[in-house]
Design a protein around this motif. Sequence first.
Motif, PDB file in Angstrom:
ATOM      1  N   GLY A 158       0.815  -1.206   0.000  1.00  0.00           N
ATOM      2  CA  GLY A 158       0.000   0.000   0.000  1.00  0.00           C
ATOM      3  C   GLY A 158       0.849   1.256   0.000  1.00  0.00           C
ATOM      4  N   ALA A 159       0.195   2.417  -0.048  1.00  0.00           N
ATOM      5  CA  ALA A 159       0.882   3.706  -0.031  1.00  0.00           C
ATOM      6  C   ALA A 159      -0.029   4.737   0.601  1.00  0.00           C
ATOM      7  N   LYS A 160       0.571   5.790   1.149  1.00  0.00           N
ATOM      8  CA  LYS A 160      -0.218   6.854   1.764  1.00  0.00           C
ATOM      9  C   LYS A 160       0.515   8.182   1.623  1.00  0.00           C
ATOM     10  N   VAL A 161      -0.235   9.256   1.731  1.00  0.00           N
ATOM     11  CA  VAL A 161       0.356  10.597   1.775  1.00  0.00           C
ATOM     12  C   VAL A 161       0.800  10.829   3.203  1.00  0.00           C
ATOM     13  N   PHE A 162       2.106  10.960   3.395  1.00  0.00           N
ATOM     14  CA  PHE A 162       2.620  11.092   4.751  1.00  0.00           C
ATOM     15  C   PHE A 162       2.726  12.548   5.188  1.00  0.00           C
ATOM     16  N   GLN A 163       3.240  13.391   4.304  1.00  0.00           N
ATOM     17  CA  GLN A 163       3.468  14.795   4.699  1.00  0.00           C
ATOM     18  C   GLN A 163       3.357  15.690   3.479  1.00  0.00           C
ATOM     19  N   VAL A 164       2.744  16.855   3.672  1.00  0.00           N
ATOM     20  CA  VAL A 164       2.605  17.842   2.603  1.00  0.00           C
ATOM     21  C   VAL A 164       3.092  19.193   3.116  1.00  0.00           C
ATOM     22  N   THR A 165       3.990  19.807   2.392  1.00  0.00           N
ATOM     23  CA  THR A 165       4.353  21.197   2.661  1.00  0.00           C
ATOM     24  C   THR A 165       4.199  21.971   1.356  1.00  0.00           C
ATOM     25  N   LYS A 166       3.838  23.238   1.469  1.00  0.00           N
ATOM     26  CA  LYS A 166       3.666  24.047   0.271  1.00  0.00           C
ATOM     27  C   LYS A 166       4.111  25.468   0.569  1.00  0.00           C
ATOM     28  N   VAL A 167       4.668  26.113  -0.446  1.00  0.00           N
ATOM     29  CA  VAL A 167       5.124  27.493  -0.308  1.00  0.00           C
ATOM     30  C   VAL A 167       4.607  28.277  -1.502  1.00  0.00           C
ATOM     31  N   PRO A 168       4.457  29.595  -1.362  1.00  0.00           N
ATOM     32  CA  PRO A 168       4.057  30.393  -2.517  1.00  0.00           C
ATOM     33  C   PRO A 168       4.976  30.133  -3.699  1.00  0.00           C
ATOM     34  N   ALA A 169       4.400  29.923  -4.863  1.00  0.00           N
ATOM     35  CA  ALA A 169       5.200  29.538  -6.028  1.00  0.00           C
ATOM     36  C   ALA A 169       6.327  30.523  -6.303  1.00  0.00           C
ATOM     37  N   GLY A 170       6.088  31.809  -6.051  1.00  0.00           N
ATOM     38  CA  GLY A 170       7.118  32.803  -6.315  1.00  0.00           C
ATOM     39  C   GLY A 170       8.294  32.771  -5.360  1.00  0.00           C
ATOM     40  N   GLU A 171       8.144  32.041  -4.204  1.00  0.00           N
ATOM     41  CA  GLU A 171       9.228  31.949  -3.232  1.00  0.00           C
ATOM     42  C   GLU A 171       9.808  30.538  -3.142  1.00  0.00           C
ATOM     43  N   ALA A 172       9.355  29.639  -3.985  1.00  0.00           N
ATOM     44  CA  ALA A 172       9.846  28.265  -3.919  1.00  0.00           C
ATOM     45  C   ALA A 172      11.279  28.191  -4.445  1.00  0.00           C
ATOM     46  N   PRO A 173      12.119  27.336  -3.848  1.00  0.00           N
ATOM     47  CA  PRO A 173      13.472  27.143  -4.383  1.00  0.00           C
ATOM     48  C   PRO A 173      13.404  26.679  -5.836  1.00  0.00           C
ATOM     49  N   ALA A 174      14.253  27.231  -6.663  1.00  0.00           N
ATOM     50  CA  ALA A 174      14.284  26.829  -8.065  1.00  0.00           C
ATOM     51  C   ALA A 174      14.777  25.396  -8.188  1.00  0.00           C
ATOM     52  N   GLY A 175      14.307  24.702  -9.188  1.00  0.00           N
ATOM     53  CA  GLY A 175      14.767  23.340  -9.434  1.00  0.00           C
ATOM     54  C   GLY A 175      16.212  23.335  -9.907  1.00  0.00           C
ATOM     55  N   PRO A 176      16.883  22.176  -9.814  1.00  0.00           N
ATOM     56  CA  PRO A 176      18.295  22.097 -10.194  1.00  0.00           C
ATOM     57  C   PRO A 176      18.549  22.344 -11.669  1.00  0.00           C
ATOM     58  N   ASP A 177      17.502  22.250 -12.503  1.00  0.00           N
ATOM     59  CA  ASP A 177      17.681  22.450 -13.940  1.00  0.00           C
ATOM     60  C   ASP A 177      17.155  23.795 -14.413  1.00  0.00           C
ATOM     61  N   THR A 178      16.895  24.705 -13.467  1.00  0.00           N
ATOM     62  CA  THR A 178      16.427  26.039 -13.835  1.00  0.00           C
ATOM     63  C   THR A 178      17.263  27.092 -13.120  1.00  0.00           C
ATOM     64  N   CYS A 179      17.259  28.299 -13.678  1.00  0.00           N
ATOM     65  CA  CYS A 179      17.990  29.413 -13.061  1.00  0.00           C
ATOM     66  C   CYS A 179      17.054  30.610 -12.961  1.00  0.00           C
ATOM     67  N   PRO A 180      16.840  31.144 -11.752  1.00  0.00           N
ATOM     68  CA  PRO A 180      15.977  32.324 -11.608  1.00  0.00           C
ATOM     69  C   PRO A 180      16.523  33.523 -12.371  1.00  0.00           C
ATOM     70  N   ALA A 181      15.674  34.496 -12.584  1.00  0.00           N
ATOM     71  CA  ALA A 181      16.094  35.706 -13.292  1.00  0.00           C
ATOM     72  C   ALA A 181      17.243  36.408 -12.580  1.00  0.00           C
ATOM     73  N   SER A 182      17.315  36.254 -11.257  1.00  0.00           N
ATOM     74  CA  SER A 182      18.389  36.878 -10.485  1.00  0.00           C
ATOM     75  C   SER A 182      19.743  36.241 -10.764  1.00  0.00           C
TER      76      SER A 182
END
Length: 331
Positions: A158-182
């Motif tokens: 079986g499987a279950k949702v153990f933990q969920v965290t969410k942040v505003p999309a504009g403040e989320a850490p960028a993925g390793p394959d993307t670079c922010p405008a900054s």
Amino acid sequence: MRRPADLRPAFAVSLPLVSALAATAVLLTACGTEHAAAGRTDARASAFRDGTRIDDPGKDGVRITSLTLPPASPSPTRDSVSADELTTGSDSGASAAYEVTNDGTEAWTYSVVFTFVSGDGGAVANQTETVRDVGPGQTVRGTVRAGRLPPTAPRVTGAKVFQVTKVPAGEAPAGPDTCPASGIRVSADKGDAAMGLRVVGLHLDNCGKRAYTVEGYPLLELLDDALRPVDGVRILHGSGGITTGAGPDERPRPVTLNPGESATAALVWRNTTESGTPVNVPYVRVRAKEGAEPVTVTPHLDLGTTGKLGVRPWEKAERRPCPDRTCQGSG
């Protein structure tokens, strides 16, 4: 939000203390994948349409919709398992289809821990999925696999949702394959924990085209599970007020990062609990320096009743090969 004690994985960060602690830390299998929200079903989900549909109420907008399990097979004997399989295990073949629904009024980036369990309800593997930029009223679907498991692991049932965290999309850490405008990418690792001492590494990558200079300590804002400021916690410069095991506190120095270079800092704390109410800080808003764009990370600080958090200054990290083309992606 309280941090579950059995969920803390251990990864080394660039501190002498962390190297010593990593040898004693215990973790379940935990890999991370990412999905970008684009108002469509994840392409991989179609491969699992024949999975058993399940009625899962889910958690915080995330639920499992179906489960695909391999047929039961006899447990392998030692003679039938190669030396490579004993070391790396084999793919379990278990997977779960899920959906993330945003009922709010702003876009969020979700980090979800799924737990694959055995017949007795025990955890067999944890897998983390990052689902980015889920807009208001949007549902994003995907699949998560249990992955490679050692031959001695119990069968996944079986499987279950153990933990969920969410942040505003504009403040989320960028993925390793993307670079922010900054041109600057800020992230936190999974941390290291042993005997009540916690260390989480902060990472600053120059993925842009111009040099970037920081000096001193990352600027931190501690946030509760509703993303409101947490009061009553002292942020100490250096780790000496927390432990002497991390070495002397070095004086902050200017750190100039050329494109492709990185710096690291660290959060250090103890989860000692005595009299009073324990304090848990799921989110930390980080600015690399004054005036920098904020990035909200989710280290889940279980500060106990200590009332303090140490932060070590930025220092240049050993140069690593750029794994993608984002080292010259922005500027």
